[in-house]
Write an enzyme that holds these catalytic residues in place. Structure first.
Site, mmCIF file in Angstrom:
data_model
loop_
_atom_site.group_PDB
_atom_site.id
_atom_site.type_symbol
_atom_site.label_atom_id
_atom_site.label_comp_id
_atom_site.label_asym_id
_atom_site.label_seq_id
_atom_site.Cartn_x
_atom_site.Cartn_y
_atom_site.Cartn_z
ATOM 1 N N ASP A 128 0.841 -1.192 0.000
ATOM 2 C CA ASP A 128 0.000 0.000 0.000
ATOM 3 C C ASP A 128 0.880 1.247 0.000
ATOM 4 O O ASP A 128 1.792 1.377 0.810
ATOM 5 C CB ASP A 128 -0.890 -0.027 1.254
ATOM 6 C CG ASP A 128 -1.925 1.085 1.267
ATOM 7 O OD1 ASP A 128 -2.313 1.551 0.183
ATOM 8 O OD2 ASP A 128 -2.357 1.462 2.373
ATOM 9 N N GLU A 182 -1.982 5.743 -8.793
ATOM 10 C CA GLU A 182 -2.883 6.727 -8.197
ATOM 11 C C GLU A 182 -2.809 8.030 -8.967
ATOM 12 O O GLU A 182 -1.730 8.489 -9.347
ATOM 13 C CB GLU A 182 -2.557 6.973 -6.719
ATOM 14 C CG GLU A 182 -3.519 7.971 -6.078
ATOM 15 C CD GLU A 182 -3.494 7.976 -4.554
ATOM 16 O OE1 GLU A 182 -4.254 8.757 -3.950
ATOM 17 O OE2 GLU A 182 -2.729 7.190 -3.963
ATOM 18 N N ASN A 235 -10.055 0.354 0.366
ATOM 19 C CA ASN A 235 -9.048 0.183 1.408
ATOM 20 C C ASN A 235 -9.653 0.433 2.783
ATOM 21 O O ASN A 235 -10.383 1.409 2.979
ATOM 22 C CB ASN A 235 -7.893 1.157 1.192
ATOM 23 C CG ASN A 235 -7.002 0.755 0.036
ATOM 24 O OD1 ASN A 235 -7.352 -0.097 -0.778
ATOM 25 N ND2 ASN A 235 -5.840 1.368 -0.046
ATOM 26 N N THR A 292 -8.123 2.444 9.087
ATOM 27 C CA THR A 292 -8.450 3.182 10.309
ATOM 28 C C THR A 292 -9.530 2.479 11.120
ATOM 29 O O THR A 292 -9.447 2.411 12.354
ATOM 30 C CB THR A 292 -8.907 4.604 9.955
ATOM 31 O OG1 THR A 292 -7.837 5.263 9.268
ATOM 32 C CG2 THR A 292 -9.286 5.394 11.198
#
Length: 309
Positions: free
Chosen positions: A82, A134, A254, A257
């Protein structure tokens, strides 16, 4: 089963109108909780490692833990880097046996981003490793990724087409209004679905990725608040928006958190209720269970991926 790349997973997800969860891992208990959830839900699974997690846990340990999870559960699992920030870390992960990597060149101008991403793609293809790029900048903080609100930019649909064609990436992380980190929206959270529709129309069948999609269920927020970890008063992305995105060409979402908050809330609860506890198994075990519960919730109620393995 096996360590696999993301090509078939994303093909099925796009055609089926659901998203595959990409869950960040840092240690054994987190991996165990995630894979137990995926096994219980019979769902496809991506385990991803940030640069911070790679440094903390050592890539060899993480890869062996993932191999153990595959052997125990019989799942096909994608092991993904990631937010790789340069060619060197992507190459190192490919050489270490990762089956997928992300090269995040979003901080660079378009031409530099394309050049960097294509260099990673050209290397990865030799080993059957898939690459995520990205385009656009998400606000927020995640490990080494730090972007202020004023510097955030949405993905331009025409640039997305050019980027995919010139780099040969297998998937593309786009910016349509999500943000890294926990509870970061000061106003009403919203996603630019009109922009998403334009991108999918220009890249039909191509898998898109959402980062920064935190949406912690209220019961976990209440746990954090109750046991001394009050969460700031902004909000994450509403889950119904993520469900809509998963039906609209977003094949990978994704999730990081949310897992941290669930595990931390559980551990805090143990220490508040049993302040003399010192056996790691007695607080990490419930933390692992909280991870599993959170991941099953995401698979069923957000990703729409239950039974899609």
């Amino acid at each position: 089963m096996a360590l696999v790349n993301s090509i078939e997973m994303f093909k099925k997800a796009y055609e089926g109108g659901y998203a595959v969860g990409a869950f960040n891992v840092n240690n054994m208990e987190i991996i165990q909780g995630i894979v137990s959830a995926a096994q219980a839900e019979n769902a496809p699974l991506i385990l991803q490692v940030s640069a911070g997690a790679r440094k903390y846990a050592n890539p060899i340990y993480l890869k062996k833990l993932v191999e153990a999870a595959i052997e125990e559960t019989g799942l096909d699992i994608v092991l993904h880097l990631d937010h790789g920030e340069d060619f060197e870390i992507c190459k190192a992960c490919i050489d270490d046996g990762f089956s997928s990597v992300m090269i995040d060149g979003s901080k660079y101008p378009l031409e530099e981003n394309i050049a960097l991403t294509k260099r990673v793609v050209d290397y990865a293809k030799q080993f059957g490793v898939t690459v995520e790029g990205e385009l656009g900048k998400l606000a927020g903080v995640e490990d080494a990724v730090k972007v202020s609100s004023k510097d955030a930019t949405y993905t331009d649909p025409d640039e997305a087409v050019e980027f995919v064609e010139r780099t040969g990436v297998d998937s593309l992380a786009i910016a349509i209004g999500t943000s890294h980190g926990a509870y970061k929206f000061k106003g009403e959270p919203s996603l630019d679905f009109a922009r998403l529709e334009v991108i999918t129309s220009k890249l039909p069948g191509f898998p898109l990725v959402l980062h920064g999609a935190s949406s912690v269920p209220e019961e976990f927020v209440a746990l954090c608040n109750k046991y001394g970890g009050e969460i700031p008063g902004a909000r994450g992305v509403p889950e119904e928006m993520l469900r809509q995105a998963a039906k609209s060409g977003v094949c990978k979402i994704n999730i990081d958190t949310d897992l941290r908050l669930a595990m931390t809330a559980s551990i805090r609860q143990t220490f508040v209720e049993h302040p003399s506890e010192f056996d790691p198994r007695k607080y990490l075990g419930p933390g692992r269970d909280a991870i599993q519960k959170m991941v099953q919730h995401k698979i069923k109620n957000v990703l729409g991926a239950s039974g899609k393995r």
